[in-house]
Design a protein around this motif. Structure first.
Motif, mmCIF file in Angstrom:
data_model
loop_
_atom_site.group_PDB
_atom_site.id
_atom_site.type_symbol
_atom_site.label_atom_id
_atom_site.label_comp_id
_atom_site.label_asym_id
_atom_site.label_seq_id
_atom_site.Cartn_x
_atom_site.Cartn_y
_atom_site.Cartn_z
ATOM 1 N N ASN A 55 0.383 -6.213 -6.255
ATOM 2 C CA ASN A 55 0.134 -7.428 -7.034
ATOM 3 C C ASN A 55 0.008 -8.637 -6.107
ATOM 4 O OD1 ASN A 55 -0.006 -8.956 -9.594
ATOM 5 N ND2 ASN A 55 1.989 -9.762 -8.957
ATOM 6 N N PHE A 56 0.917 -8.736 -5.131
ATOM 7 C CA PHE A 56 0.833 -9.825 -4.155
ATOM 8 C C PHE A 56 -0.466 -9.729 -3.352
ATOM 9 C CE2 PHE A 56 5.708 -10.203 -4.072
ATOM 10 C CZ PHE A 56 5.676 -11.295 -4.913
ATOM 11 N N ALA A 57 -0.809 -8.499 -2.915
ATOM 12 C CA ALA A 57 -2.023 -8.326 -2.111
ATOM 13 C C ALA A 57 -3.259 -8.687 -2.929
ATOM 14 C CB ALA A 57 -2.113 -6.879 -1.620
ATOM 15 N N HIS A 58 -3.270 -8.302 -4.175
ATOM 16 C CA HIS A 58 -4.400 -8.608 -5.057
ATOM 17 C C HIS A 58 -4.568 -10.120 -5.221
ATOM 18 C CE1 HIS A 58 -7.173 -8.474 -8.390
ATOM 19 N NE2 HIS A 58 -6.274 -8.964 -9.249
ATOM 20 N N ARG A 59 -3.477 -10.809 -5.479
ATOM 21 C CA ARG A 59 -3.547 -12.260 -5.654
ATOM 22 C C ARG A 59 -3.971 -12.960 -4.363
ATOM 23 N NH1 ARG A 59 -1.239 -14.103 -10.343
ATOM 24 N NH2 ARG A 59 -0.158 -12.519 -11.600
ATOM 25 N N ALA A 60 -3.505 -12.419 -3.224
ATOM 26 C CA ALA A 60 -3.875 -13.039 -1.939
ATOM 27 C C ALA A 60 -5.367 -12.897 -1.674
ATOM 28 C CB ALA A 60 -3.064 -12.400 -0.815
ATOM 29 N N VAL A 108 2.116 -8.537 6.500
ATOM 30 C CA VAL A 108 1.205 -8.857 7.612
ATOM 31 C C VAL A 108 -0.230 -8.904 7.107
ATOM 32 C CG1 VAL A 108 0.328 -8.049 9.837
ATOM 33 C CG2 VAL A 108 2.780 -7.880 9.318
ATOM 34 N N PHE A 109 -0.585 -7.993 6.213
ATOM 35 C CA PHE A 109 -1.912 -7.962 5.597
ATOM 36 C C PHE A 109 -2.231 -9.308 4.938
ATOM 37 C CE2 PHE A 109 -4.198 -7.179 1.564
ATOM 38 C CZ PHE A 109 -5.391 -6.640 2.034
ATOM 39 N N ILE A 110 -1.291 -9.861 4.202
ATOM 40 C CA ILE A 110 -1.503 -11.148 3.516
ATOM 41 C C ILE A 110 -1.553 -12.294 4.522
ATOM 42 C CG2 ILE A 110 -0.469 -12.782 1.900
ATOM 43 C CD1 ILE A 110 0.654 -10.344 0.371
ATOM 44 N N LEU A 111 -0.661 -12.268 5.520
ATOM 45 C CA LEU A 111 -0.647 -13.332 6.528
ATOM 46 C C LEU A 111 -1.951 -13.377 7.314
ATOM 47 C CD1 LEU A 111 2.998 -13.014 7.913
ATOM 48 C CD2 LEU A 111 2.070 -14.881 6.505
ATOM 49 N N ALA A 112 -2.607 -12.222 7.462
ATOM 50 C CA ALA A 112 -3.856 -12.177 8.227
ATOM 51 C C ALA A 112 -4.933 -13.055 7.606
ATOM 52 C CB ALA A 112 -4.352 -10.736 8.330
ATOM 53 N N PHE A 113 -4.845 -13.308 6.310
ATOM 54 C CA PHE A 113 -5.873 -14.102 5.640
ATOM 55 C C PHE A 113 -5.799 -15.591 5.999
ATOM 56 C CE2 PHE A 113 -5.502 -10.746 2.104
ATOM 57 C CZ PHE A 113 -6.334 -9.887 2.817
ATOM 58 N N THR A 398 -0.922 -0.664 11.235
ATOM 59 C CA THR A 398 -2.241 -0.760 11.858
ATOM 60 C C THR A 398 -3.347 -0.560 10.818
ATOM 61 O OG1 THR A 398 -1.317 0.127 13.924
ATOM 62 C CG2 THR A 398 -3.708 0.176 13.676
ATOM 63 N N SER A 399 -3.147 0.362 9.899
ATOM 64 C CA SER A 399 -4.146 0.632 8.867
ATOM 65 C C SER A 399 -4.356 -0.585 7.980
ATOM 66 C CB SER A 399 -3.722 1.834 8.024
ATOM 67 O OG SER A 399 -3.647 3.009 8.801
ATOM 68 N N PHE A 400 -3.273 -1.267 7.610
ATOM 69 C CA PHE A 400 -3.425 -2.448 6.745
ATOM 70 C C PHE A 400 -4.030 -3.627 7.505
ATOM 71 C CE2 PHE A 400 -0.893 -0.388 3.471
ATOM 72 C CZ PHE A 400 -1.449 -0.931 2.317
ATOM 73 N N ILE A 401 -3.746 -3.741 8.796
ATOM 74 C CA ILE A 401 -4.402 -4.797 9.576
ATOM 75 C C ILE A 401 -5.900 -4.522 9.659
ATOM 76 C CG2 ILE A 401 -4.597 -5.808 11.873
ATOM 77 C CD1 ILE A 401 -1.599 -5.345 12.234
ATOM 78 N N LEU A 406 -11.565 -5.577 7.653
ATOM 79 C CA LEU A 406 -12.733 -5.170 6.865
ATOM 80 C C LEU A 406 -12.961 -6.113 5.683
ATOM 81 C CD1 LEU A 406 -12.863 -1.255 6.510
ATOM 82 C CD2 LEU A 406 -14.525 -2.776 7.595
ATOM 83 N N LEU A 407 -11.892 -6.471 5.001
ATOM 84 C CA LEU A 407 -12.020 -7.368 3.844
ATOM 85 C C LEU A 407 -12.523 -8.750 4.268
ATOM 86 C CD1 LEU A 407 -8.830 -6.421 1.806
ATOM 87 C CD2 LEU A 407 -11.194 -6.195 1.036
ATOM 88 N N MET A 408 -12.031 -9.240 5.392
ATOM 89 C CA MET A 408 -12.469 -10.556 5.861
ATOM 90 C C MET A 408 -13.936 -10.518 6.276
ATOM 91 S SD MET A 408 -8.978 -11.537 7.931
ATOM 92 C CE MET A 408 -9.445 -13.184 8.456
ATOM 93 N N ILE A 409 -14.380 -9.405 6.867
ATOM 94 C CA ILE A 409 -15.796 -9.289 7.232
ATOM 95 C C ILE A 409 -16.662 -9.212 5.981
ATOM 96 C CG2 ILE A 409 -17.492 -7.838 8.410
ATOM 97 C CD1 ILE A 409 -15.272 -6.982 10.332
ATOM 98 N N SER A 410 -16.132 -8.531 4.949
ATOM 99 C CA SER A 410 -16.912 -8.366 3.715
ATOM 100 C C SER A 410 -17.055 -9.665 2.929
ATOM 101 C CB SER A 410 -16.252 -7.304 2.822
ATOM 102 O OG SER A 410 -15.044 -7.784 2.257
ATOM 103 N N ASN A 411 -16.210 -10.641 3.232
ATOM 104 C CA ASN A 411 -16.217 -11.911 2.491
ATOM 105 C C ASN A 411 -17.360 -12.801 2.998
ATOM 106 O OD1 ASN A 411 -14.999 -13.743 0.570
ATOM 107 N ND2 ASN A 411 -14.335 -14.942 2.347
ATOM 108 N N LEU A 412 -18.597 -12.440 2.632
ATOM 109 C CA LEU A 412 -19.772 -13.105 3.183
ATOM 110 C C LEU A 412 -19.903 -14.546 2.714
ATOM 111 C CD1 LEU A 412 -22.392 -10.235 2.890
ATOM 112 C CD2 LEU A 412 -21.367 -11.145 4.975
#
Length: 806
Positions: A55-60, A108-113, A398-401, A406-412
Motif C-alpha cells: 500500500n505504501f509502495a503503491h501510494r509512493a 529503500v524502494f520508496i526513498l529511491a523516488f 537489490t531486486s527492489f532497487i 525500471l519504474l523511474m525509467i518508465s516514467n516518461l
C-alpha cells in the motif's frame, strides 16, 4: 489510468496471497483429516506486513511516478509475497527475517523516488559506485563469514544480520556499463581502447568472485557484460565468442576446480550418486515430479526434503505444492517483468537509461534462468537466488532497487523515446530470454508429467512414505481373509505391520528407505487407492488432500494354514515350495527360504541386502535353476519312451512356456539369455505350471495369486486372470503319465529329479493329484538347493496329505 490499473492488479495479487494464506492455515487439518489440530497462524504476520508495504509502495509510485509502467509493481509484489509465504511455510524463523528485509527493501524502494528522476547521478558517479561495490565485496576476503557456519564466506555482518555484497555488485556493474557505453556513442568491437576500461573493471570483478568461489555470481557478471556490450555494438560474434569462452572455462574448471567438477558431474548424471553429491538436484527433481499438474497442495507437500529450499531451491518447493500450474504462473509473472522491462528500454529517453533498463532485464532474466534451470537439471547448479522470491535480504533489497530504477525509467512523462538505429539486438535479447523460459516450462512439464510417475517410485524418494503415514494402506489378506500385511496407527503415524513375516519374500515390503518389493510393489496401485477407487474420488482426494484416497484390501490365493506348514517343513533349508490349483492356477502355497522379517528392516536392511544367501529374493518366482531330470514325467507324456531330439525338446519347452516369463502380477524372472534346452534354467513357478498339465487333462493354467480387491462401491471384485489356459498335450497322454508315477496308497503321483547348478546340486520334487481325483486338482513343486531326496519326499507327502484332507 495507470493508477487504477496498478491498484486493480495489486488487489488481484493480494487476493491470490490471501487464498494462499488461508489454505496454509488449514493445511494441518487437511493433512490430518481432522479439525483437532494446531493450525498455522504465524504467516499471517507476513501477509499483513506485505499488505501494508505494498500500500505504501503503491501510494509512493502514484505520487512520484505518475506515468510509470503499471504492471511492474504488482508483478514484483506478487513474487515477493509468494516467496514470503513460501518461506514462512518452510521455516517461520526465516519467514520473520524475510518479512523484516521486505520492510527494509520497500523503504529503500520508496526513498529511491526522491532521487533525480533522470538518474543522472548514477551516470555521473559510475566509477565511485562500482569501486565502492568492489571494495565492500573485497572485504569479504578478510572479514567474510557464512550464516550457516560453513561454505564460502560471501557475507559481511554478525549477530544474525548479514549482507552479501556480491548481490548489489551485479546492479552496480549494470549501472557502470550502461553509463560508460552511453558516453561513447560510436563504440564498435574494433574500438579496443574504448573497451579496455570495461574489460579491466569487469575482469577485476570476476577475479574477485572467482577467489571467493562465488561461481554463480561470476556467471551472471559474464552474461551481463556480454549482453550489454552486444546491445551497444549490435555484433552477434561477441555472443559466440563469450559462449566459446564459457565452454572453455567450464572444461578447464572441470579438471582443475573441485567444486565445478562436482556440480558438472551432478548435472550430467545425478542418478549415479543420488544420496551424495547429487542429493540436492535429485530431491529437487523429485519435488517437481511430486507436484504433478496441480501440486500436492499448499502446506501438504514435503519441500523441506530439498536442502536450502528457502533459497536456492525455492522454485522446487513451489512446484511441489502448486504443481505445474503454479510453476507456469511463477514463470509467467517473471516473464511479465522482463517483457515490460524490454518495452521500457525501447521507449527510454536516452541511451544511458535504455542500456540501464536492458541491463536490469538481463540481470533479472539470467539470474532467474540460472537458478530455475539448476533446479530442473536444465543447467548446472549455480547457487544464486530467484529475484524477489528466494530468502535473502541482500537479494531482495537489490531486486527492489532494480525495480525502482525500471519504474523511474518508465516514467516518461513528456519525454520522447531516444532514436534507435537498430532494434535487432533487443529483439534478439527478447528471443533468447523467451527461448530460455520456454525451455524451463517444457522441462518442468517433462519432470512433472512425463517422468513423474516413474521417478516417484524410486527408493530414494521419501515423499511416498511420508504420504503413507497419513493415508491407510490397504491390507493383504489370505484366501480366508486372515491378515498378512496390515496398517496400524492413526493419521500421521500409520505404520506397515507384517503379521506373517515368513511370507516376506513373496509379499515383500514398503519402506521409506528400502522402497518396495514383492506384492507390495506389484499391487501398489490397489493398496494405495490409486486403482479400484472411483476416478472422481481419486481426483477429489488429490485435489483436496494432495494424497490418494485410503487404500483397498487385496485378497490373495494363499492359504495361511498350508503356508505355515510349508514354512515349518522348509525350516533352515534353502529352496522353495509351490502348491497350486492345477485347474485355476491359484497359488495356495508359495514359500521361499531363507526368509526374513520385514518388521526389522530399519535395523537389518543393509545386512539383508548384502547377505550372500539372498533372503530378499523370492526363489519361487525369481530363482533360476537347471532342469536336470525333473521333467521326466512330462517328457514321458509327450514322447513316451522315445528320446526326443534337441529340436523336439526345444519345441516342447516352448509349448510349456519355459522360454518366457509367467504372466502373474508379481516380480518374476526367466532365462532370457538361453535358448538351448539342455542349458536352460527355469523358475519353480514355471515348473509348477508345466507340472500342472499332468493333474488337469494336459492343460497348463494361468498362475494367479491376487484374487480380489475390496472396492468401496461394489465390495469384493474378483480380479481376472492375466492369460488363458493352454492345452499342451493330449488328456490321455497326461493321464497315463501321471498314473505311471503314482505313489502307493496315495491319491497322487510324485517324481524326484536332480540337477547340478554352478553353486551345487539341486533337488526337484514334482507331485500332483491323480486324474480321477474327485476334489480340487493340485500340483506341488519343491525345490531344494541341496541333494536331499528324503526331505523333498517328506515336504511333498506332508503338504499333500494335509491339503487333500482339508
Amino acid at each position: 489510468m495507470h493508477d487504477a490499473k496498478q491498484s486493480r492488479l495489486l488487489r488481484w495479487a493480494a487476493l491470490v496471497l490471501l487464498i494462499q494464506s488461508a489454505i496454509l492455515t488449514i493445511s494441518p487439518a487437511v493433512r490430518e483429516r481432522t479439525w483437532n489440530v494446531d493450525y498455522r497462524l504465524a504467516h499471517w504476520l507476513g501477509f499483513f506486513v506485505w499488505i501494508v508495504l505494498m500500500n505504501f509502495a503503491h501510494r509512493a509510485t502514484i505520487r512520484h511516478l505518475p506515468e510509470r509502467d503499471p504492471y511492474l509493481l504488482p508483478a514484483a509484489g506478487l513474487l515477493s509475497g509468494w516467496g514470503l509465504l513460501t518461506i514462512w511455510r518452510l521455516d517461520e524463523t526465516f519467514g520473520l527475517r524475510q518479512t523484516i528485509w521486505l520492510g527494509v527493501s520497500v523503504a529503500v524502494f520508496i526513498l529511491a523516488f526522491y532521487a533525480p528522476k533522470n538518474l543522472s547521478f548514477l551516470r555521473r558517479y559510475k566509477y565511485v559506485l562500482l569501486s565502492g561495490g568492489l571494495l565492500i565485496t573485497a572485504l569479504t576476503l578478510t572479514f567474510g563469514t557464512n550464516p550457516l557456519g560453513s561454505g564460502p564466506h560471501l557475507w559481511l555482518g554478525c549477530c544474525g544480520v548479514y549482507f552479501q555484497p556480491s548481490e548489489p555488485l551485479k546492479l552496480l556493474l549494470v549501472i557502470y556499463l550502461s553509463a560508460y557505453l552511453a558516453d561513447r556513442v560510436s563504440i564498435r568491437l574494433s574500438s579496443l581502447p574504448l573497451l579496455i576500461p570495461t574489460l579491466v573493471v569487469t575482469g577485476l570483478s570476476l577475479l574477485l568472485l572467482l577467489v571467493q568461489r562465488d561461481l554463480g555470481t561470476a556467471s551472471i557478471f559474464v552474461s551481463i557484460f556480454t549482453i550489454i556490450i552486444f546491445l551497444a555494438t549490435g555484433k552477434r560474434r561477441i555472443l559466440l565468442s563469450v559462449i566459446f569462452f564459457l565452454i572453455l572455462a567450464l572444461a578447464v574448471g572441470y579438471f582443475f576446480i573441485d567444486i565445478i567438477q562436482v556440480r558438472v558431474e551432478a548435472w550430467l548424471d545425478p542418478w549415479a550418486d543420488p544420496s551424495g553429491q547429487s542429493y540436492q538436484i535429485v530431491q529437487s527433481i523429485l519435488a517437481v515430479a511430486n507436484g504433478g499438474t496441480i501440486g500436492r497442495g499448499i502446506g501438504l507437500g514435503s519441500p523441506r526434503l530439498v536442502p536450502v529450499a528457502i533459497s536456492d531451491f525455492i522454485f522446487a518447493a513451489i512446484a511441489e505444492e502448486s504443481g505445474l500450474v503454479g510453476a507456469m504462473g511463477l514463470l509467467a509473472t517473471i516473464w511479465l517483468i522482463l517483457a515490460r522491462g524490454l518495452i521500457i528500454a525501447l521507449r527510454s529517453a536516452d541511451r544511458f537509461r535504455r542500456y540501464l533498463a536492458a541491463g536490469v532485464v538481463t540481470y533479472f532474466g539470467i539470474q532467474s534462468l540460472l537458478i530455475i534451470g539448476g533446479n530442473l537439471r536444465l543447467l548446472p547448479l549455480t547457487g544464486v537466488t530467484l529475484p524477489f522470491v528466494s530468502y535473502g535480504g541482500s537479494s531482495l533489497l537489490t531486486s527492489f532497487i532494480a525495480l525502482a530504477i525500471l519504474l523511474m525509467i518508465s516514467n516518461l512523462e513528456d519525454s520522447e523515446p531516444a532514436p534507435l538505429e537498430d532494434p535487432r539486438p533487443y529483439t534478439f535479447l527478447a528471443g533468447m530470454l523467451a527461448l530460455g523460459f520456454a525451455s524451463i516450462a517444457l522441462t518442468s512439464a517433462w519432470w512433472a508429467i512425463v517422468r513423474g510417475p516413474d521417478l516417484l517410485k524410486r527408493t530414494d524418494n521419501p515423499r511416498r512414505s511420508i504420504a503413507d503415514r497419513y493415508v491407510p494402506r490397504g491390507e493383504l489378506l489370505d484366501r480366508n481373509n486372515q491378515p498378512i500385511n496390515v496398517t496400524e496407527g492413526e493419521s500421521g503415524t500409520y505404520n506397515r505391520v507384517y503379521m506373517y513375516p515368513n511370507l516376506a519374500p513373496v509379499t515383500g515390503y514398503t519402506h521409506p528407505i528400502y522402497g518396495q518389493a514383492g506384492l507390495e510393489a506389484s499391487l501398489d496401485n490397489y493398496l494405495r487407492g490409486l486403482q479400484g477407487n472411483p476416478t472422481s474420488l481419486i481426483l477429489w482426494d488429490q485435489l483436496l488432500y494432495g494424497t490418494p484416497p485410503p487404500g483397498l484390501d487385496v485378497r490373495l490365493s494363499i492359504d495361511l494354514t498350508l503356508q505355515t506348514q510349508a514354512d515349518q517343513l522348509l525350516g533352515e533349508h534353502a529352496g522353495s515350495v509351490i502348491l497350486m490349483n492345477a485347474q485355476t492356477g491359484e497359488i495356495l502355497i508359495m514359500a521361499s527360504h531363507p526368509t526374513y522379517n520385514p518388521n526389522n528392516l530399519d535395523a537389518e536392511g543393509d545386512a539383508l541386502t548384502a547377505n550372500p544367501s539372498a533372503p530378499l529374493v523370492n526363489r519361487a518366482t525369481q530363482g533360476l535353476y537347471p532342469i536336470g531330470t525333473a521333467l521326466r514325467p512330462l517328457l514321458r507324456a509327450e514322447f513316451g519312451n522315445n528320446q526326443p531330439t534337441d529340436s523336439e525338446l526345444d519345441q516342447f519347452y516352448q509349448m510349456l512356456g519355459l522360454y518366457q516369463s509367467p504372466t502373474i502380477n508379481m516380480p518374476v524372472a526367466f532365462d532370457a539369455e538361453n535358448n538351448i534346452p539342455k542349458e536352460l534354467k527355469v523358475s519353480p513357478l514355471q515348473m509348477s505350471l508345466a507340472a500342472a498339465i499332468l493333474s488337469h487333462q494336459g492343460i497348463e493354467p494361468t498362475p494367479r495369486i491376487a484374487m480380489a480387491v475390496n472396492t468401496p462401491e461394489q465390495g469384493w471384485v474378483v480380479l481376472s486372470a492375466e492369460n488363458q489356459p493352454v492345452e499342451v498335450i493330449q488328456p490321455e497322454a497326461a493321464n497315463e503319465a501321471a498314473l505311471s508315477f503314482i505313489v502307493d496308497g496315495k491319491p497322487y503321483w510324485s517324481h524326484i529329479g536332480q540337477a547340478i547348478a554352478d553353486e551345487g546340486p539341486i533337488t526337484w520334487l514334482f507331485a500332483g493329484t491323480l486324474p480321477d481325483w474327485g476334489g480340487t486338482p493340485l500340483v506341488l513343486v519343491v525345490t531344494l538347493e541341496e541333494k536331499n531326496n528324503s526331505l523333498a519326499n517328506q515336504i511333498g507327502s506332508s503338504i499333500l496329505d494335509m491339503a487333500l484332507n482339508q
